[in-house]
Enzyme design. Structure first.
Site, short mmCIF file in Angstrom:
data_model
loop_
_atom_site.label_atom_id
_atom_site.label_comp_id
_atom_site.label_asym_id
_atom_site.label_seq_id
_atom_site.Cartn_x
_atom_site.Cartn_y
_atom_site.Cartn_z
N ASN A 62 1.00 -0.97 0.19
CA ASN A 62 0.42 -0.08 0.34
C ASN A 62 0.93 1.16 -0.11
O ASN A 62 1.95 1.09 0.40
CB ASN A 62 -1.01 0.00 1.26
CG ASN A 62 -0.95 0.08 2.83
OD1 ASN A 62 0.63 -1.35 2.70
ND2 ASN A 62 -0.80 0.25 3.51
N GLU A 64 0.20 5.40 0.99
CA GLU A 64 -0.64 6.12 1.10
C GLU A 64 -0.33 7.52 0.33
O GLU A 64 0.74 7.57 0.52
CB GLU A 64 -0.57 6.71 2.66
CG GLU A 64 -1.47 5.66 2.89
CD GLU A 64 -1.36 4.65 4.69
OE1 GLU A 64 -2.10 4.49 5.59
OE2 GLU A 64 -0.72 6.66 5.75
N GLU A 75 -3.00 -4.21 -2.84
CA GLU A 75 -3.73 -5.47 -3.98
C GLU A 75 -3.45 -4.69 -4.93
O GLU A 75 -3.45 -5.19 -5.95
CB GLU A 75 -5.34 -5.90 -3.58
CG GLU A 75 -5.32 -6.78 -2.41
CD GLU A 75 -5.59 -5.96 -0.97
OE1 GLU A 75 -5.62 -6.72 -0.33
OE2 GLU A 75 -4.70 -4.50 -1.25
N CYS A 112 -10.69 -4.03 0.64
CA CYS A 112 -11.69 -3.40 0.33
C CYS A 112 -12.09 -3.70 -0.75
O CYS A 112 -12.14 -4.62 -1.33
CB CYS A 112 -10.99 -2.03 0.84
SG CYS A 112 -10.23 -1.65 -0.80
#
Length: 164
Positions: A62, A64, A75, A112
């Site tokens: 990930n 940010e 993902e 998510c």
């Protein structure tokens, strides 16, 4: 009125040690890559690893951004890398893990909603089931045999008009 039920089957393993060697290797790659995630705001570091059809393992994390929601999940980073760099090879399995400050990474987490959409579309695009392995740094491991199982009633290309 018509009532319909939708469910799917998955496997739960009490330890990574119970997995097949290749699944253990993939989950360990996802666990290890968590340390390279860029998550200065949430301190929630997610790693994803994929085994390609040629046997190579690639990873993603990930990323940010101070301008929320400009970040990208592990993902989707993984799928973008696979499609961009290894476009001639398809993903056959994906593993996802996480760690964080002030949390226990002792159970699997699920992707998510946006990632579920991306995963389902990727599976549809390649035309075969892709296995998903979910686990924290320790504890139970979940194996889901099809990505699309995470997103019943998915929005697909079939809902879009044919423009060309």
């Amino acid at each position: 009125m018509k009532k319909i039920s939708n469910s799917f089957e998955y496997e739960i393993y009490s330890s990574i040690d119970l997995l097949k060697i290749e699944d253990k290797e993939l989950l360990n790659a996802a666990r290890a890559i968590c340390k390279q995630a860029y998550a200065p705001y949430s301190s929630f570091f997610v790693g994803a690893a994929a085994r390609l059809s040629n046997g190579i393992i690639i990873t993603g994390t990930n990323q940010e951004n101070a301008s929320f929601p400009a970040g990208i999940c592990a993902e989707r980073t993984l799928l973008a890398a696979a499609s961009s760099v290894y476009h001639e090879h398809t993903i056959v399995k994906i593993a996802v893990s996480y760690e964080g400050k002030n949390i226990q990474s002792d159970h699997p987490i699920s992707p998510c909603g946006v990632c579920r959409q991306f995963l389902a579309e990727y599976e549809s695009r390649v035309g075969f089931d892709v296995t998903l392995i979910l686990g924290g740094q320790i504890g139970d491991v979940i194996i889901i045999p099809q990505l699309h199982a995470l997103l019943p009633l998915a929005f697909t290309a079939n809902e879009l008009p044919k423009l060309f």
